[in-house]
Design an enzyme around this catalytic site. Structure first.
Site, PDB file in Angstrom:
ATOM      1  N   HIS A  62       0.832  -1.195   0.000  1.00  0.00           N
ATOM      2  CA  HIS A  62       0.000   0.000   0.000  1.00  0.00           C
ATOM      3  C   HIS A  62       0.870   1.251   0.000  1.00  0.00           C
ATOM      4  CE1 HIS A  62      -3.848  -2.156   1.562  1.00  0.00           C
ATOM      5  NE2 HIS A  62      -3.732  -2.186   0.259  1.00  0.00           N
ATOM      6  N   HIS A 103      -0.241  -9.422   2.127  1.00  0.00           N
ATOM      7  CA  HIS A 103      -1.482  -9.503   2.909  1.00  0.00           C
ATOM      8  C   HIS A 103      -2.096 -10.902   2.883  1.00  0.00           C
ATOM      9  CE1 HIS A 103      -1.554  -5.074   1.695  1.00  0.00           C
ATOM     10  NE2 HIS A 103      -1.270  -5.104   2.973  1.00  0.00           N
ATOM     11  N   GLU A 107      -5.905  -8.234   3.988  1.00  0.00           N
ATOM     12  CA  GLU A 107      -5.392  -9.236   4.931  1.00  0.00           C
ATOM     13  C   GLU A 107      -6.542  -9.902   5.681  1.00  0.00           C
ATOM     14  OE1 GLU A 107      -3.191  -9.366   9.229  1.00  0.00           O
ATOM     15  OE2 GLU A 107      -2.399  -7.908   7.790  1.00  0.00           O
ATOM     16  N   THR A 124      -2.588  -8.235  11.692  1.00  0.00           N
ATOM     17  CA  THR A 124      -1.207  -8.118  12.182  1.00  0.00           C
ATOM     18  C   THR A 124      -0.783  -6.690  12.468  1.00  0.00           C
ATOM     19  OG1 THR A 124      -0.416  -8.110   9.888  1.00  0.00           O
ATOM     20  CG2 THR A 124      -0.450 -10.232  11.035  1.00  0.00           C
ATOM     21  N   SER A 147      -2.763   3.007   3.571  1.00  0.00           N
ATOM     22  CA  SER A 147      -2.057   1.964   4.326  1.00  0.00           C
ATOM     23  C   SER A 147      -2.592   1.914   5.754  1.00  0.00           C
ATOM     24  CB  SER A 147      -0.552   2.251   4.342  1.00  0.00           C
ATOM     25  OG  SER A 147       0.109   1.423   5.278  1.00  0.00           O
ATOM     26  N   ASN A 155      -1.552   0.248   8.460  1.00  0.00           N
ATOM     27  CA  ASN A 155      -0.596   0.364   9.566  1.00  0.00           C
ATOM     28  C   ASN A 155      -0.062   1.789   9.680  1.00  0.00           C
ATOM     29  OD1 ASN A 155       2.437   0.455   8.476  1.00  0.00           O
ATOM     30  ND2 ASN A 155       1.285  -0.874   7.109  1.00  0.00           N
ATOM     31  N   SER A 200       4.931  -0.264   4.770  1.00  0.00           N
ATOM     32  CA  SER A 200       4.948  -0.273   3.312  1.00  0.00           C
ATOM     33  C   SER A 200       5.740   0.885   2.725  1.00  0.00           C
ATOM     34  CB  SER A 200       3.506  -0.225   2.781  1.00  0.00           C
ATOM     35  OG  SER A 200       2.765  -1.336   3.222  1.00  0.00           O
TER      36      SER A 200
END
Length: 661
Positions: free
Chosen positions: A41, A73, A125, A162, A218, A220, A262
């Protein structure tokens, strides 16, 4: 403005592995490679990958290529089945941590568990994990969503995306425990994610502004930015250097930088360089070359008295002129007696006709600056190297004495990252002038260019002379779990942990330390990839090479018990050489359990029964060093009775013969 970069920023292990796999396939196969959805991402990195021949496809219907990458993912089982049906070559780059979540979800779903997945149900994911959980999977994002589920009388399995937030996961666990739900809890949040989030939170507490770099889509990276904002830290989420706005940094003294999993290193470097440029501009605005703009007369005077904070100069007037210590030199903590002597004739500039005491204020350093300008201009035009002493640390860099004030940005002090630029104060180093604008009051110098030339020369010399099989000296620069990086003189080689000793090395730090100068053996050289593999154990004798003589059959040897197994004990005879005492060879008496007779760490002496050098095996015996005990056997009952009967027969026979005679 001080720039601080959070540890663990940027690519995680899984993403880096996927990128490397894609690049290797594109290079080796020389055909287009496609991914189901973006490989990561980050739109800038996706564009870079397209230039290498790695393209994004939304579904199998769009794919005409023969090689497909499964992104980090992960995907549902149906994707693997479809790939097999279509006959495409599938390369699975699913992150190992995601793979673990998929396996847990699948196994517990098969065993009748309701699988709860904490995460964004629209994230690829989570969609993949739902596929592995089958009909028993439910994705949710908050405790509130759980309140609508009837979990009573159910076996529940809890996992998490995750990149999920640890605090939110713990709140869910608490909720389930309070309601006494029969729940198997698996904290599947990636350890790298936790480390990245903790590092960002810690840094956010120290700075005035946080820059979070990563794709706007993204997950995260979004969580990183949210965490920093929750800590009451001004936070800007950017995708690239193009998003930076200069007005963000007004009044900012400390800026923190972190990046999502990412975000490639090259984007982080671009942002860091941009920040350094902004810092340099701020510093140049604050620290000028010529000081005050007013033009004053330059006169000649004689030093008549030197004090700690000023110098008195006879300029032929009714009163003496005074040079404040700050106008002797721009260096800090100077000793005036080291710069001028009583009776010395010097040129000074009048900077104020009279102070409150009626004295004329003078400056020596400003005259020195003017005198040196012509020389510095020639040095700049000819790209000459000059030596200068670092005299002060300012925001964004250091000040050097070149007869006037010169500014060196921190990024130009070395080719490597510098943790504390204060260590340069007092050092005399070589520099090149990279910006000379006296009218704009700017003289900027750099040391990095000089070091780069020197390092390139060292690097070229090394690549021209290094050969496999050589022994070379190097300095340990960095340690990792898998080994140590050794500077051979401009080029780092990898000393893998498996090459550090003939025995097993658990931690590279047990063998070498950063800064150690060591001798290494050159195992292999890859000029194209500029990689050098090194060895340490090759410079020592392989203990198995002399084992035939040292551990010959029948020899008595000593060692330490290092491991117990049901069938015997392994004994360390020396580093990398172990022998096995079989349970039957421990004692002449029967041994039921090895641990009844031996303990780990016990020193023992044994006899060599067998030696297999090729397979590195030695069989040992403890009991063979002692005599086999002889046991007394009781006579059988029948034999005793027979012996007792014999005399009776003889007596009877004897009587009969006597009678006959």
């Amino acid at each position: 403005m001080e720039i601080l970069i959070a540890p663990h920023a940027g690519f995680c292990f899984g993403v880096r592995m996927a990128i490397q796999k894609g690049e290797e396939l594109a290079k080796d196969r020389k055909v287009p490679i496609v991914t189901l959805g973006p490989l990561i991402h980050n739109p800038q990195e996706v564009k870079r990958l397209e230039k290498l021949g790695i393209y994004e496809r939304g579904s199998f219907e769009e794919i005409q290529e023969s090689i497909v990458l499964v992104r980090t993912h992960g995907v549902a089982p149906s994707v693997y089945a479809e790939a097999e049906r279509r006959g495409v070559e599938l390369h699975d780059c699913t992150c190992p941590f995601v793979n673990k979540v998929q396996k847990i979800a699948h196994e517990h779903s098969q065993n009748g568990y309701q699988v709860l997945i904490l995460g964004n149900k629209d994230h690829p994911e989570v969609q993949g994990i739902l596929g592995w959980a089958g009909d028993n999977g439910i994705a949710f994002q908050s405790v509130e969503e759980l309140t609508h589920l009837d979990l009573a009388q159910q076996k529940v399995c809890l996992v998490a995306q995750t990149t999920e937030n640890l605090e939110r996961f713990e709140r869910v666990v608490t909720y389930l425990q309070e309601r006494k739900v029969d729940c198997a809890v698996f904290n599947t949040i990636c350890s790298a994610t936790r480390e990245r989030q903790n590092a960002a939170l810690t840094l956010a507490k120290e700075v005035d502004l946080m820059l979070v770099i990563g794709g706007l889509n993204s997950a995260n990276t979004q969580k990183l930015a949210d965490l920093c904002r929750q800590n009451d830290c001004r936070t800007q989420h950017i995708e690239s250097v193009a998003d930076i706005q200069a007005d963000w940094f007004k009044g900012v003294e400390k800026v923190g930088i972190t990046a999502g999993a990412s975000t490639p290193d090259w984007i982080i470097r671009e942002v860091t360089l941009k920040m350094e440029e902004l810092t340099m501009e701020q510093a140049l605005e604050q620290y000028t070359v010529l000081g005050e703009v007013e033009k004053h007369e330059i006169i000649t005077g004689t030093v008549v008295k030197i004090k700690q904070d000023e110098v008195l100069v006879d300029i032929g007037g009714k009163s003496e002129g005074i040079i404040p210590v700050r106008e002797l030199s721009f260096a800090k903590d100077i000793n005036p007696e080291e710069l001028v002597k009583v009776g010395e004739e010097i040129k000074v500039m009048v900077i104020k006709e009279e102070n409150s005491d009626g004295n004329v204020l003078l400056s020596k350093r400003r005259v020195d600056q003017i005198a040196v300008m012509d020389k510095l201009e020639e040095v700049f035009k000819n790209e000459e190297v000059i030596e200068a002493k670092v005299v002060d640390v300012v925001k964004g860099g250091v000040i050097v004495d070149i007869g006037t004030r010169g500014f060196v940005p921190a990024s130009r002090l070395d080719t490597k990252y510098i943790e504390d630029i204060n260590t340069f104060v007092g050092q005399t180093l070589k520099f090149k002038i990279i910006k000379f604008e006296p009218e704009a009051r700017k003289i900027v110098l750099s040391r990095r260019e000089i070091l780069e030339v020197e390092e390139k020369a060292k690097k070229d010399e090394l690549w021209n002379s290094i050969q496999e099989g050589q022994t070379r000296k190097g300095i340990v620069r960095r340690l990792a779990n898998f080994g140590a990086f050794v500077d051979l003189g401009g080029v780092d080689g990898l000393l893998h942990v498996s090459e550090m000793g003939w025995g097993r090395v658990k931690n590279p730090a047990d063998v070498v330390k950063v800064g150690d100068e060591i001798e290494v053996y050159v195992l292999s050289i890859d000029n194209e990839k500029e990689k050098i593999s090194l060895g340490l154990k090759q410079l020592t004798v392989n203990p198995w090479a002399v084992a035939a003589e040292k551990y010959a059959v029948g020899n008595e040897v000593s060692g330490k018990v290092v491991r117990l197994v049901p069938f015997g004990a392994f004994v360390e005879l020396e580093d990398a050489v172990d022998g096995l005492v079989h349970i039957s060879q421990i004692s002449w008496d029967r041994v039921e359990k090895v641990e009844d007779a031996l303990t780990v760490g016990q020193e023992i002496t044994a006899k060599v029964l067998e030696l297999d050098v090729e397979n590195k095996k030695i069989s040992l015996s403890i009991k063979q060093l002692t005599e086999k005990p002889v046991k007394e056997v009781a006579p059988k009952a029948e034999e005793t009775e027979a012996e007792e009967e014999i005399p009776t027969v003889q007596e009877e026979m004897g009587s009969t013969i006597a009678d006959m005679m």
